[in-house]
Scaffold this motif. Structure first.
Motif, PDB file in Angstrom:
ATOM      1  N   GLN A 134      -6.925 -11.603 -23.550  1.00  0.00           N
ATOM      2  CA  GLN A 134      -6.372 -10.802 -22.224  1.00  0.00           C
ATOM      3  C   GLN A 134      -7.603 -10.389 -21.537  1.00  0.00           C
ATOM      4  O   GLN A 134      -7.257  -9.704 -20.407  1.00  0.00           O
ATOM      5  CB  GLN A 134      -5.591  -9.711 -22.662  1.00  0.00           C
ATOM      6  N   ARG A 135      -9.043 -10.718 -21.809  1.00  0.00           N
ATOM      7  CA  ARG A 135      -9.887  -9.953 -20.820  1.00  0.00           C
ATOM      8  C   ARG A 135     -11.181 -10.952 -20.941  1.00  0.00           C
ATOM      9  O   ARG A 135     -11.599 -11.141 -19.925  1.00  0.00           O
ATOM     10  CB  ARG A 135     -10.639  -8.626 -21.535  1.00  0.00           C
ATOM     11  N   ALA A 136     -11.677 -11.463 -22.243  1.00  0.00           N
ATOM     12  CA  ALA A 136     -12.831 -12.205 -22.025  1.00  0.00           C
ATOM     13  C   ALA A 136     -12.839 -13.640 -21.611  1.00  0.00           C
ATOM     14  O   ALA A 136     -13.734 -14.090 -20.968  1.00  0.00           O
ATOM     15  CB  ALA A 136     -13.591 -12.175 -23.444  1.00  0.00           C
ATOM     16  N   MET A 137     -11.958 -14.341 -22.111  1.00  0.00           N
ATOM     17  CA  MET A 137     -11.849 -15.870 -21.937  1.00  0.00           C
ATOM     18  C   MET A 137     -11.006 -16.254 -20.710  1.00  0.00           C
ATOM     19  O   MET A 137     -10.043 -15.614 -20.454  1.00  0.00           O
ATOM     20  CB  MET A 137     -11.269 -16.294 -23.126  1.00  0.00           C
TER      21      MET A 137
ATOM     22  N   SER B 147      -6.817  -3.794 -17.636  1.00  0.00           N
ATOM     23  CA  SER B 147      -7.614  -2.525 -18.119  1.00  0.00           C
ATOM     24  C   SER B 147      -7.430  -2.120 -19.403  1.00  0.00           C
ATOM     25  O   SER B 147      -6.699  -2.779 -20.311  1.00  0.00           O
ATOM     26  CB  SER B 147      -6.541  -1.442 -17.293  1.00  0.00           C
ATOM     27  N   VAL B 148      -8.282  -1.265 -19.787  1.00  0.00           N
ATOM     28  CA  VAL B 148      -8.308  -0.774 -21.351  1.00  0.00           C
ATOM     29  C   VAL B 148      -6.992  -0.338 -21.301  1.00  0.00           C
ATOM     30  O   VAL B 148      -6.718  -0.521 -22.718  1.00  0.00           O
ATOM     31  CB  VAL B 148      -9.586   0.136 -21.325  1.00  0.00           C
ATOM     32  N   ARG B 149      -6.495   0.494 -20.891  1.00  0.00           N
ATOM     33  CA  ARG B 149      -5.069   1.043 -21.193  1.00  0.00           C
ATOM     34  C   ARG B 149      -4.067  -0.074 -21.575  1.00  0.00           C
ATOM     35  O   ARG B 149      -3.337  -0.195 -22.621  1.00  0.00           O
ATOM     36  CB  ARG B 149      -4.510   1.902 -20.287  1.00  0.00           C
ATOM     37  N   GLU B 150      -4.028  -1.174 -20.619  1.00  0.00           N
ATOM     38  CA  GLU B 150      -3.256  -2.090 -20.918  1.00  0.00           C
ATOM     39  C   GLU B 150      -3.651  -2.836 -22.111  1.00  0.00           C
ATOM     40  O   GLU B 150      -2.822  -3.228 -22.993  1.00  0.00           O
ATOM     41  CB  GLU B 150      -3.392  -3.201 -19.606  1.00  0.00           C
ATOM     42  N   LEU B 151      -4.902  -2.931 -22.430  1.00  0.00           N
ATOM     43  CA  LEU B 151      -5.223  -3.793 -23.650  1.00  0.00           C
ATOM     44  C   LEU B 151      -4.958  -3.202 -24.746  1.00  0.00           C
ATOM     45  O   LEU B 151      -4.449  -3.808 -26.049  1.00  0.00           O
ATOM     46  CB  LEU B 151      -7.001  -3.996 -23.601  1.00  0.00           C
ATOM     47  N   GLU B 152      -4.891  -1.641 -24.669  1.00  0.00           N
ATOM     48  CA  GLU B 152      -4.559  -0.780 -25.874  1.00  0.00           C
ATOM     49  C   GLU B 152      -3.015  -1.176 -26.081  1.00  0.00           C
ATOM     50  O   GLU B 152      -2.644  -1.217 -27.415  1.00  0.00           O
ATOM     51  CB  GLU B 152      -5.057   0.564 -25.690  1.00  0.00           C
TER      52      GLU B 152
ATOM     53  N   GLU C 269      -4.153   7.502 -30.749  1.00  0.00           N
ATOM     54  CA  GLU C 269      -5.304   6.798 -29.837  1.00  0.00           C
ATOM     55  C   GLU C 269      -5.241   7.006 -28.495  1.00  0.00           C
ATOM     56  O   GLU C 269      -6.333   7.029 -27.856  1.00  0.00           O
ATOM     57  CB  GLU C 269      -5.306   5.208 -30.248  1.00  0.00           C
ATOM     58  N   ILE C 270      -4.032   7.163 -27.637  1.00  0.00           N
ATOM     59  CA  ILE C 270      -3.759   7.094 -26.412  1.00  0.00           C
ATOM     60  C   ILE C 270      -3.863   8.460 -25.836  1.00  0.00           C
ATOM     61  O   ILE C 270      -3.560   8.851 -24.661  1.00  0.00           O
ATOM     62  CB  ILE C 270      -2.764   6.179 -25.887  1.00  0.00           C
TER      63      ILE C 270
ATOM     64  N   GLY D 205     -14.912  -2.144 -33.320  1.00  0.00           N
ATOM     65  CA  GLY D 205     -14.187  -3.451 -32.942  1.00  0.00           C
ATOM     66  C   GLY D 205     -12.917  -2.746 -32.771  1.00  0.00           C
ATOM     67  O   GLY D 205     -11.982  -3.533 -32.379  1.00  0.00           O
ATOM     68  N   HIS D 206     -12.602  -1.518 -32.818  1.00  0.00           N
ATOM     69  CA  HIS D 206     -11.349  -0.810 -32.549  1.00  0.00           C
ATOM     70  C   HIS D 206     -11.319   0.165 -31.249  1.00  0.00           C
ATOM     71  O   HIS D 206     -10.347   0.721 -31.036  1.00  0.00           O
ATOM     72  CB  HIS D 206     -10.640  -0.271 -33.823  1.00  0.00           C
ATOM     73  N   ASP D 207     -12.552   0.040 -30.578  1.00  0.00           N
ATOM     74  CA  ASP D 207     -12.547   1.006 -29.335  1.00  0.00           C
ATOM     75  C   ASP D 207     -12.494   0.125 -28.129  1.00  0.00           C
ATOM     76  O   ASP D 207     -13.339  -0.757 -27.955  1.00  0.00           O
ATOM     77  CB  ASP D 207     -13.881   1.437 -29.531  1.00  0.00           C
ATOM     78  N   MET D 208     -11.370  -0.157 -27.463  1.00  0.00           N
ATOM     79  CA  MET D 208     -10.892  -0.978 -26.815  1.00  0.00           C
ATOM     80  C   MET D 208     -11.997  -1.048 -25.507  1.00  0.00           C
ATOM     81  O   MET D 208     -12.490  -1.996 -24.705  1.00  0.00           O
ATOM     82  CB  MET D 208      -9.339  -1.290 -26.052  1.00  0.00           C
ATOM     83  N   ALA D 209     -12.413   0.111 -24.916  1.00  0.00           N
ATOM     84  CA  ALA D 209     -13.282   0.193 -23.934  1.00  0.00           C
ATOM     85  C   ALA D 209     -14.591  -0.338 -24.230  1.00  0.00           C
ATOM     86  O   ALA D 209     -15.109  -1.045 -23.457  1.00  0.00           O
ATOM     87  CB  ALA D 209     -13.369   1.798 -23.529  1.00  0.00           C
TER      88      ALA D 209
END
Length: 290
Positions: free
Chosen positions: A55-58, A12-17, A288-289, A221-225
């Motif tokens: 953690q998301r794309a690959m 999730s976005v929160r996890e990625l952050e 940020e959060i 590049g710093h906006d994880m969503a």
């Protein structure tokens, strides 16, 4: 015979952050223990990108490094190797404590630039700027020739895109219809000793890539969503246009006294500076959060 089908992580976005914060904190702690200079500014600008990629794309499996279905990653900005090592450690490829214990030492697997011979899981040895995209083009073309459907990702600094080899590779990628190729640009607008536009006229930067026939995605590049959405929406690997993700970033991101500061292209942290940096990072993450 091929290995099992691979799936990308669906963090999730929160996890990625949270993972990006962990990556930055570990970067700072390594920088505070290593006696030499670490390329900390560009590491911090790329931390969100590497987190989103691993953690998301690959589609990768740290326990199945030879699976032909795996996505490939080439760190073209090889001086950000320690950021990649830690991102991969968080994903499960390596142990972070091993990186800290041996980084930059003679015969260490964790060199200042990545070496595929020394470190399983690294797809290409890099460091000479402008070489990553040509290597990735060759990998993507080889995958097409073998009928494989994985993607090849490469992370470049914007400064190295002043190299002619990058644009030769960009032309070759479009000419060969390599829709399985994704170039990610860490567009922090800084070189080693100056701001980028002081030395090279990059703008209109996205239009240059469009002129070479690439699919262009522009993102904070710093906006994880936004990064998650950009990677989730990539065209199919079977498409006929390579994609470039131009990520606007800040060199030294997360540590206020490093941000956009040319002095922090590379450096080391003493005990007091490390404390300051960790506090600054904690404040930035809390904001940020919030």
């Amino acid at each position: 015979m091929g290995g099992p089908v691979l799936q990308a992580e669906r963090r999730s976005v929160r996890e990625l952050e949270g993972l990006a914060y962990e990556l930055r904190a570990k970067l700072l702690r390594l920088c505070g223990t290593y006696e030499g200079a670490v390329h900390i500014g560009g590491d911090l600008s790329a931390a969100d990108l590497l987190t989103a990629l691993f953690q998301r794309a690959m589609r990768v499996d740290p326990g199945d490094l030879a699976n032909p279905a795996r996505d490939r990653f080439v760190l073209s900005k090889g001086h950000a190797a320690v950021c990649m090592y830690i991102a991969m450690a968080i994903r499960g490829f390596f142990d972070y404590d091993d990186i800290v214990a041996t980084y930059g030492q003679l015969d260490s697997a964790y060199g200042m630039h990545p070496c595929k011979v020394q470190l399983p899981g690294v797809e290409a040895s890099t460091g000479s700027l402008g070489h990553g995209l040509p290597i990735a083009v060759g990998m993507a073309l080889g995958a097409r020739g073998r009928g494989e459907d994985h993607r090849v990702f490469t992370l470049m600094g914007d400064g190295e895109t002043g190299e002619g080899s990058v644009w030769e590779a960009a032309m070759a990628a479009r000419s060969n219809e390599l829709g399985n190729l994704v170039a990610v640009i860490d567009r922090n607008r800084q070189l080693m000793t100056s701001f980028a536009e002081e030395r090279v006229s990059f703008e209109p930067y996205p239009d240059k890539w469009r002129a070479f026939g690439w699919n262009v995605v522009q993102v904070d590049g710093h906006d994880m969503a936004a990064l998650a959405d950009a990677f989730d929406a990539l065209p199919p690997a079977s498409s006929d246009r390579p994609t470039v993700v131009i990520a606007e970033t800040v060199k030294g991101k997360g540590v206020d006294f490093m941000e956009r500061n040319l002095a922090w292209h590379a450096g080391s942290l003493g005990a007091e500076d490390l404390k300051r940096a960790i506090v600054a990072l904690e404040h930035a993450y809390a904001k940020e959060i919030d």
